[in-house]
Design a protein around this motif. Structure first.
Motif, PDB file in Angstrom:
ATOM      1  N   LEU A  96      50.506  44.505  33.246  1.00  0.00           N
ATOM      2  CA  LEU A  96      50.445  43.077  33.189  1.00  0.00           C
ATOM      3  C   LEU A  96      49.859  42.305  31.813  1.00  0.00           C
ATOM      4  N   ARG A  97      49.002  42.915  31.335  1.00  0.00           N
ATOM      5  CA  ARG A  97      48.450  42.301  30.076  1.00  0.00           C
ATOM      6  C   ARG A  97      49.431  42.275  29.003  1.00  0.00           C
ATOM      7  N   PHE A 123      49.600  43.707  45.093  1.00  0.00           N
ATOM      8  CA  PHE A 123      48.432  43.491  44.063  1.00  0.00           C
ATOM      9  C   PHE A 123      46.861  43.290  44.817  1.00  0.00           C
ATOM     10  N   ASN A 124      46.034  43.851  44.584  1.00  0.00           N
ATOM     11  CA  ASN A 124      44.818  43.511  45.154  1.00  0.00           C
ATOM     12  C   ASN A 124      44.301  42.136  44.596  1.00  0.00           C
ATOM     13  N   GLN A 128      45.591  39.647  41.437  1.00  0.00           N
ATOM     14  CA  GLN A 128      46.163  38.282  41.566  1.00  0.00           C
ATOM     15  C   GLN A 128      45.284  37.182  40.846  1.00  0.00           C
ATOM     16  N   ASP A 129      43.787  37.281  40.910  1.00  0.00           N
ATOM     17  CA  ASP A 129      43.398  36.521  40.381  1.00  0.00           C
ATOM     18  C   ASP A 129      43.597  36.538  38.522  1.00  0.00           C
ATOM     19  N   ASN A 155      45.566  35.712  47.649  1.00  0.00           N
ATOM     20  CA  ASN A 155      44.531  34.865  47.208  1.00  0.00           C
ATOM     21  C   ASN A 155      44.589  33.077  47.586  1.00  0.00           C
ATOM     22  N   ALA A 156      43.810  32.688  48.220  1.00  0.00           N
ATOM     23  CA  ALA A 156      43.929  31.121  48.326  1.00  0.00           C
ATOM     24  C   ALA A 156      44.200  30.447  46.857  1.00  0.00           C
ATOM     25  N   ALA A 157      43.678  30.741  45.821  1.00  0.00           N
ATOM     26  CA  ALA A 157      43.745  30.590  44.692  1.00  0.00           C
ATOM     27  C   ALA A 157      45.191  30.492  44.094  1.00  0.00           C
TER      28      ALA A 157
END
Length: 438
Positions: A96-97, A123-124, A128-129, A155-157
């Motif tokens: 991802l990076r 994704f955990n 996700q963050d 995630n809510a975000a």
């Protein structure tokens, strides 16, 4: 073995191999996509975004084979963004990076990136963050695809920064259009009569990719006589219905079963019961849930319903599968046709709310035992009326805390056995009023 596949001959054979039909029929523009008008229509949220040049991050939620990847790729084409695809199953934080770094470099050179994440729900929460800062600064435009309910899995975000768009199973009409397009690509009609064509569409179960795979199998057959549905079924295995015992389909189907029982529709209840069994659901789970339905939705309107479910559960445990499922099916039918009442369930919930509100209020002293002289001196048990000694076997005393107004918790309905219970309740209410006023 590896030398054989790495040889020039193998490479040439690979080049000459025909492209899969699904790849050959991949739409080149969004207008070519079959189905999903609720997402692609001019008045849909996505249509409005494209028309106003304000495309934002999106989460596509829907079953397999309905066009999530295709639509994401075409969105990149239409907005002139670099299309980058990853799968959450095979991608970790190091990968991802690298994706984010490449997107930053691409952005410096004046080109944006549409990052398509397949199975994004895999994704955990921490992973996700990791998308958030790159979504916020415009490094990527995220398009995620998931077969699971985003409300539970994302995630809510992430959800607050992306619009969820629901893709649905293709209709029979949509699949028919896809079949016609496939036949034009092949250059001939499939060797099927009308009944077999209809059966092939049903076998796809709303999955366009599955339909094209089935068409490829049929196209490979050499036959001069069109096959009927029976011959087709002999040659093709019906596609298994999508059913994730831990996912949305599980909860959707048990909800459909429960509401069909509550709605007194035995045919629908049996259908959803069979759908769950066909999907591989544990019959013991179904036995537990239908017993809960008897308690919640039938209750005392038919006290035999609960016993019927427990008996069916026991029969299943004794017989096992597949014979034991019949007992459960009969219980489902019984529940659907039983008189309905949630009065007991509603009364229980009211009682729980009242108990929470009144806290530690003690029972009235007259119904407390007085095993010691001190308790007797405190008035424990004083004035208690033994109901068996009272007229009609009913004293009409107060059994609630002395500081609490008498509530009405159980309100039986005029259906089934509760009609009789309602008469009894009204009888005791009149006696209570008489004793208290007398």
């Amino acid at each position: 073995m590896s030398d054989l596949f790495d040889s020039p001959e193998a490479a040439d054979a690979s080049k000459n191999a025909p492209r899969p039909l699904a790849d050959r029929l991949r739409p080149s523009t969004l207008k070519d996509v079959i189905g999903q008008e609720q997402v692609l229509g001019s008045e849909s949220p996505l249509g409005v975004m494209l028309a106003s040049n304000s495309l934002g991050s999106i989460i596509f939620w829907g079953p397999p084979g309905v066009g999530k990847t295709t639509i994401a790729r075409l969105l990149a084409d239409e907005t002139e963004l670099e299309f980058v695809q990853i799968s959450a199953i095979f991608t970790g934080m190091p990968e991802l990076r690298k994706v984010f770094e490449s997107a930053k470099l691409r952005r410096k050179n004046g080109r944006g990136t549409l990052l398509f994440v397949d199975e994004i729900h895999r994704f955990n929460k921490a992973q996700q963050d990791g998308f958030l800062p790159h979504m916020e600064d415009g490094t990527i435009l995220l398009v995620g695809a998931t077969t699971e309910n985003p409300s539970f899995e994302l995630n809510a975000a992430v959800l607050s920064r992306a619009q969820v768009m629901v893709l649905t199973r293709l209709s029979i009409e949509d699949l028919g259009r896809l079949m016609a397009r496939a036949e034009r690509e092949l250059g001939y009609e499939l060797p099927l009569d009308e009944s077999a064509r209809d059966a092939l569409l049903e076998m796809a179960d709303g999955d366009g990719r599955a339909l094209l795979n089935l068409i490829e199998q049929v196209a490979a057959w050499k036959t001069d006589v069109p096959l009927d549905s029976k011959a087709l079924a002999q040659r093709l295995m019906r596609r298994a219905a999508v059913y994730d015992k831990g996912g949305d389909e599980h909860y959707n189907l048990i909800s459909a079963l429960h509401k069909s029982v509550r709605g007194s529709d035995p045919d629908a209840a049996l259908y959803w019961f069979a759908r769950m069994l066909k999907g591989g659901e544990d019959p013991r789970y179904l036995a537990r849930r239908i017993t809960r339905m008897a308690v919640e939705d039938i209750g005392l309107a038919d006290p035999a319903a609960q016993a019927h479910c427990l008996h069916a559960w026991q029969v299943y445990e004794r017989l096992g599968s597949p014979e034991g499922e019949l007992a459960l099916a009969q219980a489902v039918t019984y529940l659907a046709l039983a008189p309905k009442s949630n009065a007991g369930y509603a009364g229980y919930k009211k009682a729980m709310a009242a108990a929470a509100k009144t806290g530690s209020e003690p029972p009235p002293k007259h119904i407390l035992n007085a095993p010691t002289s001190l308790m007797e001196e405190q008035g424990y048990g004083a004035g208690y009326a033994y109901d068996h000694d009272a007229e009609d076997g009913f004293s009409g005393q107060n059994y609630f805390p002395e500081t609490m107004d008498r509530p009405s918790l159980y309100e039986p309905v005029e259906r089934g056995f509760e009609r009789e219970l309602k008469k009894r309740q009204e009888y005791f209410a009149k006696l209570r009023a008489k004793r208290q006023n007398g």
